[in-house]
Design a protein around this motif. Structure first.
Motif, PDB file in Angstrom:
ATOM      1  N   PRO A  61       0.799  -1.238   0.000  1.00 23.75           N
ATOM      2  CA  PRO A  61       0.000   0.000   0.000  1.00 23.75           C
ATOM      3  C   PRO A  61       0.823   1.275   0.000  1.00 23.75           C
ATOM      4  N   ASP A  62       2.036   1.245   0.576  1.00 26.80           N
ATOM      5  CA  ASP A  62       2.810   2.481   0.714  1.00 26.80           C
ATOM      6  C   ASP A  62       3.918   2.619  -0.325  1.00 26.80           C
ATOM      7  N   ILE A  63       3.914   1.778  -1.367  1.00 24.79           N
ATOM      8  CA  ILE A  63       4.925   1.862  -2.422  1.00 24.79           C
ATOM      9  C   ILE A  63       4.224   2.091  -3.762  1.00 24.79           C
ATOM     10  N   GLY A  64       4.411   3.266  -4.333  1.00 26.36           N
ATOM     11  CA  GLY A  64       3.782   3.580  -5.608  1.00 26.36           C
ATOM     12  C   GLY A  64       4.587   3.057  -6.782  1.00 26.36           C
ATOM     13  N   GLY A  65       3.914   2.827  -7.902  1.00 26.18           N
ATOM     14  CA  GLY A  65       4.581   2.388  -9.122  1.00 26.18           C
ATOM     15  C   GLY A  65       3.768   1.436  -9.952  1.00 26.18           C
ATOM     16  N   LEU A  66       2.912   0.625  -9.315  1.00 28.44           N
ATOM     17  CA  LEU A  66       2.035  -0.264 -10.062  1.00 28.44           C
ATOM     18  C   LEU A  66       0.737   0.463 -10.404  1.00 28.44           C
ATOM     19  N   THR A  85       4.118   8.000 -15.412  1.00 25.36           N
ATOM     20  CA  THR A  85       3.201   9.094 -15.083  1.00 25.36           C
ATOM     21  C   THR A  85       2.201   8.700 -14.004  1.00 25.36           C
ATOM     22  N   TRP A  86       2.337   7.474 -13.468  1.00 25.96           N
ATOM     23  CA  TRP A  86       1.335   7.001 -12.505  1.00 25.96           C
ATOM     24  C   TRP A  86       2.050   6.511 -11.239  1.00 25.96           C
ATOM     25  N   ALA A  87       1.959   7.300 -10.181  1.00 27.55           N
ATOM     26  CA  ALA A  87       2.472   6.935  -8.856  1.00 27.55           C
ATOM     27  C   ALA A  87       3.985   6.764  -8.829  1.00 27.55           C
ATOM     28  N   PHE A  88       4.689   7.310  -9.824  1.00 25.12           N
ATOM     29  CA  PHE A  88       6.149   7.326  -9.799  1.00 25.12           C
ATOM     30  C   PHE A  88       6.610   8.632  -9.153  1.00 25.12           C
ATOM     31  N   PRO A  89       7.890   8.741  -8.787  1.00 25.37           N
ATOM     32  CA  PRO A  89       8.376  10.005  -8.207  1.00 25.37           C
ATOM     33  C   PRO A  89       8.038  11.193  -9.094  1.00 25.37           C
ATOM     34  N   TYR A  90       7.572  12.251  -8.491  1.00 23.81           N
ATOM     35  CA  TYR A  90       7.021  13.393  -9.213  1.00 23.81           C
ATOM     36  C   TYR A  90       8.061  14.459  -9.540  1.00 23.81           C
ATOM     37  N   ASP A  91       9.131  14.532  -8.752  1.00 22.43           N
ATOM     38  CA  ASP A  91      10.146  15.565  -9.004  1.00 22.43           C
ATOM     39  C   ASP A  91      11.536  14.995  -8.730  1.00 22.43           C
ATOM     40  N   VAL A  92      12.033  14.180  -9.651  1.00 20.80           N
ATOM     41  CA  VAL A  92      13.347  13.573  -9.475  1.00 20.80           C
ATOM     42  C   VAL A  92      14.417  14.657  -9.579  1.00 20.80           C
ATOM     43  N   PRO A  93      15.560  14.468  -8.954  1.00 23.95           N
ATOM     44  CA  PRO A  93      16.639  15.480  -9.018  1.00 23.95           C
ATOM     45  C   PRO A  93      17.112  15.714 -10.453  1.00 23.95           C
ATOM     46  N   ASP A  94      17.682  16.858 -10.682  1.00 23.81           N
ATOM     47  CA  ASP A  94      18.170  17.196 -12.027  1.00 23.81           C
ATOM     48  C   ASP A  94      19.249  16.233 -12.496  1.00 23.81           C
ATOM     49  N   CYS A 123      15.888   6.950 -15.973  1.00 21.72           N
ATOM     50  CA  CYS A 123      15.825   5.637 -16.617  1.00 21.72           C
ATOM     51  C   CYS A 123      15.047   4.699 -15.703  1.00 21.72           C
ATOM     52  N   TYR A 124      14.584   3.587 -16.238  1.00 22.49           N
ATOM     53  CA  TYR A 124      13.668   2.729 -15.490  1.00 22.49           C
ATOM     54  C   TYR A 124      14.097   1.266 -15.557  1.00 22.49           C
ATOM     55  N   ASP A 125      15.362   1.035 -15.228  1.00 22.08           N
ATOM     56  CA  ASP A 125      15.926  -0.302 -15.233  1.00 22.08           C
ATOM     57  C   ASP A 125      16.390  -0.626 -13.818  1.00 22.08           C
ATOM     58  N   CYS A 126      15.711  -1.563 -13.159  1.00 16.99           N
ATOM     59  CA  CYS A 126      16.090  -1.935 -11.801  1.00 16.99           C
ATOM     60  C   CYS A 126      17.460  -2.599 -11.754  1.00 16.99           C
ATOM     61  N   ASN A 127      17.951  -3.063 -12.881  1.00 13.74           N
ATOM     62  CA  ASN A 127      19.285  -3.659 -12.932  1.00 13.74           C
ATOM     63  C   ASN A 127      20.395  -2.614 -12.966  1.00 13.74           C
ATOM     64  N   ASP A 128      20.043  -1.356 -13.209  1.00 16.65           N
ATOM     65  CA  ASP A 128      21.034  -0.286 -13.323  1.00 16.65           C
ATOM     66  C   ASP A 128      20.967   0.583 -12.069  1.00 16.65           C
ATOM     67  N   PRO A 129      22.006   0.571 -11.238  1.00 19.09           N
ATOM     68  CA  PRO A 129      21.983   1.372  -9.995  1.00 19.09           C
ATOM     69  C   PRO A 129      21.752   2.851 -10.242  1.00 19.09           C
ATOM     70  N   LYS A 130      22.154   3.345 -11.415  1.00 18.94           N
ATOM     71  CA  LYS A 130      21.970   4.780 -11.690  1.00 18.94           C
ATOM     72  C   LYS A 130      20.488   5.140 -11.798  1.00 18.94           C
ATOM     73  N   CYS A 131      19.631   4.164 -12.026  1.00 27.12           N
ATOM     74  CA  CYS A 131      18.199   4.438 -12.215  1.00 27.12           C
ATOM     75  C   CYS A 131      17.414   4.439 -10.912  1.00 27.12           C
ATOM     76  N   SER A 171      14.901   7.090 -10.008  1.00 29.92           N
ATOM     77  CA  SER A 171      13.658   7.218 -10.783  1.00 29.92           C
ATOM     78  C   SER A 171      12.524   6.392 -10.206  1.00 29.92           C
ATOM     79  N   PHE A 172      12.807   5.579  -9.200  1.00 31.91           N
ATOM     80  CA  PHE A 172      11.795   4.723  -8.585  1.00 31.91           C
ATOM     81  C   PHE A 172      11.479   5.189  -7.176  1.00 31.91           C
ATOM     82  N   ASN A 173      10.292   4.841  -6.710  1.00 27.65           N
ATOM     83  CA  ASN A 173       9.969   5.059  -5.311  1.00 27.65           C
ATOM     84  C   ASN A 173      10.785   4.102  -4.451  1.00 27.65           C
TER      85      ASN A 173
END
Length: 624
Positions: free
Chosen positions: A39-44, A307-316, A321-329, A332-334
């Protein structure tokens, strides 16, 4: 020459839907579901919704300038924006002339999960994350002076003592009612479908753009909705004079004045709450649209969209990117999202789906209820056949499909025991007839106790985007989690949830439909016909379906419309159309035709040779 663009997708979602198979117009829809994720993790983005049969969900070509039109008026300014307009003097492909049509959408629920650290702004009564949206998507939408995202519609003009206006009344739908822990949704009022870019899968020019409205509410839910089945209900009275009503379960309370109100509490309430109501006259008054009347099908799916329940204002500095295998991304996730995906406990669990309809047209408002995808009043099948390419995947995604839907096989699936085919004889079904589910308890599915529509880009609908910056930071810090394991591990093929709806299976108790009849049997496989494309079963056995069931393993119920559709009624019966005997495969037809052709060629050659010899004999006789 075509050039394919390489695009990498990092998530695969699922969908169950009844497009062009089971359609209905009007009635009551009840679904019992367990919501996915935490319930407290957005993204799905799980949803239960209905779409008009003229549009096939996720096939963007089929919905372009059809979604979500529910408009049967002739307006020349809107004619090009609505593909099937009432202004059209002749609608081809079996459509009724002078009838406005569309791919209408009714959202039973759409989940918005996350942690808002208290009520969200502009929600009355206060609603916090997580919640579910209950929405009617409709076009044409209100074009001017629309409500601003993040605030409730302004209904009156406020003036100072000097007579100057401090606010201007905004245009929105009147007579919408909410009850219980439900607020009108101030975070999403609709989608503007503008001129498309050259690389988009569909095209719209400047004369085809239009505004679509999202009319709905947001219902507060609790963590219990992610653990046990809960029922959501929509009453759909279609067309002019109709209405849409959403219902949920909660506790009913009566105060000292006798006023009845509802509260969600722990999510175990069993009283029906009338959460949201949209009357047809509100749509008619605003834009001339109407409550949907299209034959529609049900859809259950879980999507993922930035655009749905993802972070709304990520740092500049975040690469977005949206790859859980890439630490740099990870920015971009909650927090916790990738770890949640890794656990595999992200299934939208469907316990039951029920559709009720009234046979008495006078017993309800609106237009009559009906079943069928190709009704005389709203035909669809011939139109779909005429534009099949819009309802299909094309290369490089699919190369073998010749039609939008593949034929359902009747039996023939590989099996070893009767249970592989839906159960054999009734003697194999073990049922505890004396067991009854306790009325006060709800089946807990979590035994271990752990807790992209259309081609148009939608603005971020995260309600947190409307909070003040300090509050946003507070929420982020509060929900930040340290993931001990690598969140990318095992994400190439996320594990499937092993949770079972039959939690009492160990006790030998069958909880659903204890009087069910066997669907099929596992029998000795018959040898494949000559040159048949169907392979022989690897186990030497195959499923044989009992009457009323179909599919390779007999798991589907044979269902049909109450009466033939418009397209079938117009077809001319041919000599072999009603032949029920075995039909040859395409290869057998090809070989047979080749043999027949060779025989005819040989026969013609023999007759020609015979005639030539007779002429030669005649010439010899004449010379002698």
């Amino acid at each position: 020459e075509k050039e394919w663009e390489h695009v990498t997708k990092h998530f695969k979602s699922g969908m169950i839907q009844g497009w062009n198979k089971f359609c209905f117009t009007g009635g009551i829809v009840e679904v019992d579901v367990v919501l996915p994720g935490e319930p407290d993790i957005g993204g799905l983005w799980p949803a239960v919704w209905m779409l008009g049969n003229l549009g096939r969900a996720t096939y963007e070509g089929s919905t372009n300038n059809l979604w979500p039109w529910s408009y049967d008026e002739c307006d020349r300014k809107k004619q090009e924006s609505q593909l099937i307009s009432k202004c059209n003097a002749a609608n081809h492909y079996g459509l009724n002339k002078g009838q406005g049509r569309g791919a209408t959408e009714i959202d039973v629920i759409e989940l918005m999960a996350g942690n808002s650290d208290g009520p969200l702004p502009a929600t009355y009564p206060p609603v916090a994350l997580p919640y579910v949206d209950m929405t009617l998507q409709v076009a044409p939408g209100i074009p001017e002076n629309r409500p601003q995202s993040g605030s409730q519609p302004v209904r009156t003009i406020d003036k100072t003592h000097s007579g100057y206006a401090t606010s201007v009344a905004e245009n929105w739908y009147d007579n919408l009612t909410v009850a219980g822990n439900t607020s009108l949704n101030p975070f999403f009022y609709g989608t503007y479908l503008g001129v498309t870019k050259p690389n988009e899968p569909v095209s719209r020019n400047k004369n085809q753009v239009f505004q679509a409205d999202a009319v709905g509410g947001m219902k507060q839910i609790v963590s219990e909705h992610f653990k046990t089945p809960h029922t959501f209900r929509v009453e759909w009275q279609p067309g002019r004079g109709g209405r849409l009503d959403w219902f949920t379960k909660s506790y009913k309370k009566v105060d000292e004045n006798g006023t009845v109100f509802h509260m969600e509490g722990d999510g175990k309430g069993q009283d029906w709450e009338h959460s949201l109501s949209i009357p047809d006259f509100a749509l008619d008054k605003a834009m001339g649209s109407k409550i949907p009347e299209e034959p529609s099908y049900l859809i259950f799916n879980t999507a993922i969209s930035s655009t749905w329940a993802f972070p709304y204002d990520v740092p500049d500095w975040c690469p977005k990117c949206y790859d859980c295998n890439d630490p740099k991304c990870s920015c971009s996730f909650n927090p916790g999202f990738c770890n949640m995906m890794k656990t595999g406990k992200v299934a939208l669990k469907i316990d039951s789906v029920r559709v009720y309809q009234s046979k008495d047209d006078g017993a309800h408002s609106g237009q009559p209820h009906s079943v069928g995808c190709d009704r005389p009043e709203f035909p669809t099948k011939e139109f779909i056949k005429g534009f099949e390419y819009k309802y299909m995947r094309n290369p490089p995604f699919v190369y073998d499909d010749k039609h939008p839907l593949r034929k359902v096989k009747n039996g023939g699936g590989t099996c070893t025991v009767n249970e592989d085919c839906g159960g054999g004889g009734i003697e194999n079904t073990e049922v505890d007839e004396s067991w009854e589910q306790p009325a006060a308890d709800v089946l807990d599915l979590d035994d271990d106790g752990k807790h992209v529509k259309g081609s148009t880009t939608r603005e971020s609908q995260s309600p947190l985007a409307h909070m003040k910056k300090d509050n946003k930071k507070k929420v982020q810090e509060k929900t930040r989690r340290l993931e001990e394991d690598d969140p990318a591990e095992g994400l190439d093929k996320p594990p499937v949830s092993e949770e079972s709806l039959d939690a009492n299976e160990a006790n030998g108790k069958v909880l659903s439909n204890p009087d069910r009849k066997p669907k099929g049997q596992c029998v000795k496989a018959t040898s494949a016909p000559f040159l048949s494309r169907s392979p022989v079963s690897s186990t030497g056995k195959q499923c044989q379906c009992n009457e009323g069931y179909t599919g390779p393993h007999c798991l589907s119920v044979v269902k049909g419309d109450d009466e033939p559709g418009v397209f079938e009624a117009k077809r001319v019966t041919t000599l072999l159309e009603d032949w029920t005997g075995p039909r040859p495969s395409p290869m057998q037809v090809y070989v047979g035709a080749s043999l027949l052709g060779a025989f005819l060629v040989a026969m013609v050659a023999a007759i020609s040779a015979k005639h030539k010899k007779e002429r030669e004999l005649e010439m010899i006789g004449m010379k002698s």
